[in-house]
Design a protein around this motif. Structure first.
Motif, mmCIF file in Angstrom:
data_model
loop_
_atom_site.group_PDB
_atom_site.id
_atom_site.type_symbol
_atom_site.label_atom_id
_atom_site.label_comp_id
_atom_site.label_asym_id
_atom_site.label_seq_id
_atom_site.Cartn_x
_atom_site.Cartn_y
_atom_site.Cartn_z
ATOM 1 N N THR A 1 -15.013 -32.265 -19.291
ATOM 2 C CA THR A 1 -14.019 -31.834 -18.307
ATOM 3 C C THR A 1 -13.077 -30.853 -18.985
ATOM 4 N N GLY A 2 -12.568 -29.919 -18.227
ATOM 5 C CA GLY A 2 -11.625 -28.957 -18.774
ATOM 6 C C GLY A 2 -12.238 -28.036 -19.808
ATOM 7 N N ILE A 3 -13.506 -27.699 -19.650
ATOM 8 C CA ILE A 3 -14.171 -26.803 -20.597
ATOM 9 C C ILE A 3 -13.496 -25.448 -20.552
ATOM 10 N N GLU A 4 -13.020 -25.008 -21.707
ATOM 11 C CA GLU A 4 -12.248 -23.762 -21.821
ATOM 12 C C GLU A 4 -12.965 -22.822 -22.769
ATOM 13 N N GLY A 5 -13.456 -21.739 -22.231
ATOM 14 C CA GLY A 5 -14.117 -20.726 -23.054
ATOM 15 C C GLY A 5 -15.620 -20.730 -22.865
ATOM 16 N N ARG A 6 -16.183 -19.536 -22.897
ATOM 17 C CA ARG A 6 -17.635 -19.421 -22.738
ATOM 18 C C ARG A 6 -18.376 -20.026 -23.917
ATOM 19 N N ASP A 7 -17.796 -19.937 -25.117
ATOM 20 C CA ASP A 7 -18.439 -20.540 -26.283
ATOM 21 C C ASP A 7 -18.561 -22.053 -26.112
ATOM 22 N N TYR A 8 -17.522 -22.678 -25.595
ATOM 23 C CA TYR A 8 -17.504 -24.120 -25.350
ATOM 24 C C TYR A 8 -18.563 -24.476 -24.306
ATOM 25 N N GLN A 9 -18.581 -23.756 -23.188
ATOM 26 C CA GLN A 9 -19.543 -24.018 -22.124
ATOM 27 C C GLN A 9 -20.974 -23.908 -22.641
ATOM 28 N N ILE A 10 -21.238 -22.864 -23.379
ATOM 29 C CA ILE A 10 -22.593 -22.625 -23.870
ATOM 30 C C ILE A 10 -23.004 -23.671 -24.911
ATOM 31 N N LEU A 11 -22.089 -24.072 -25.778
ATOM 32 C CA LEU A 11 -22.405 -25.122 -26.748
ATOM 33 C C LEU A 11 -22.790 -26.412 -26.038
ATOM 34 N N VAL A 12 -22.040 -26.776 -25.019
ATOM 35 C CA VAL A 12 -22.335 -27.997 -24.264
ATOM 36 C C VAL A 12 -23.701 -27.882 -23.593
ATOM 37 N N GLU A 13 -23.980 -26.735 -22.985
ATOM 38 C CA GLU A 13 -25.270 -26.546 -22.323
ATOM 39 C C GLU A 13 -26.423 -26.639 -23.322
ATOM 40 N N ALA A 14 -26.288 -25.988 -24.465
ATOM 41 C CA ALA A 14 -27.347 -26.016 -25.481
ATOM 42 C C ALA A 14 -27.583 -27.439 -25.976
ATOM 43 N N THR B 1 -23.712 -21.475 -16.744
ATOM 44 C CA THR B 1 -24.189 -20.120 -17.032
ATOM 45 C C THR B 1 -25.534 -19.906 -16.346
ATOM 46 N N GLU B 2 -25.787 -18.678 -15.952
ATOM 47 C CA GLU B 2 -27.067 -18.361 -15.315
ATOM 48 C C GLU B 2 -28.231 -18.633 -16.267
ATOM 49 N N THR B 3 -28.053 -18.272 -17.531
ATOM 50 C CA THR B 3 -29.126 -18.469 -18.510
ATOM 51 C C THR B 3 -29.380 -19.947 -18.757
ATOM 52 N N GLY B 4 -28.326 -20.714 -18.927
ATOM 53 C CA GLY B 4 -28.482 -22.150 -19.147
ATOM 54 C C GLY B 4 -29.145 -22.833 -17.969
ATOM 55 N N LYS B 5 -28.743 -22.453 -16.759
ATOM 56 C CA LYS B 5 -29.366 -23.024 -15.557
ATOM 57 C C LYS B 5 -30.853 -22.684 -15.510
#
Length: 174
Positions: free
Chosen positions: A109-122, A157-161
């Protein structure tokens, strides 16, 4: 610098191929998603460093508490990573952000930043596979409900999805 970090993390997990395989796969997906989502070179550099080190808190958590639970990883990881990154000569702003990401990579929750979002997705892409089971013939059987829930709640992210849909054959999920 990232190559040195990669080698350092292999040494850190010496004798534990499962952990080495895990962070290597997370790094690969993070880098791919970051590049496809057009992160700046600095964002991508930070993301790659965080992907290599995201689970660095597992060892101290297991030693102190006998558990590798996600919140304990977040609690114990930043200090270990800070020492390693400083020793390897990483810039202070990179160290700060990497430690922040390590300290939050199990907080969704409260993911801040594209780097954070992408790390979680990976990390999810790898964990959804690693947490699945094999059938009697050695094939992979994903927990379809877990995959669909993660897709709906985590992936932004489109790529992660796209990777998640493709990897787990999520027809009709959007």
């Amino acid at each position: 610098m990232l190559e040195k970090l990669f080698l350092e993390m292999i040494a850190y997990y010496s004798g534990d191929p499962k952990r080495i395989q895990h962070f290597t796969k997370v790094h690969s997906y993070a880098k791919l998603i970051g590049e496809r989502e057009q992160l700046s070179p600095e964002e991508l550099y930070i993301l790659e460093a965080a992907a290599y080190t995201h689970d660095i808190g597992i060892k101290p958590a297991e030693e102190k508490y006998g558990s590798s639970e996600g919140k304990l990883q977040e609690q114990e990881g930043p200090a270990v990573a800070r020492g390693m990154l400083m020793r390897l000569g990483f810039a202070e702003n990179v160290i700060e952000r990497v430690c922040y990401l390590i300290g939050h990579h199990h907080t969704y929750t409260g993911i801040e930043g594209r780097d954070y979002q992408i790390l979680v997705e990976a990390d999810f892409l790898v964990n959804l596979y690693e947490d699945g089971r094999t059938d009697g013939d050695g094939g992979f059987v994903p927990d379809k409900a877990a995959v669909e829930t993660a897709y709906q709640r985590i992936f932004a992210t489109e790529t992660g999805k796209w990777i998640c849909q493709s990897m787990f054959a999520l027809g009709g999920v959007s």
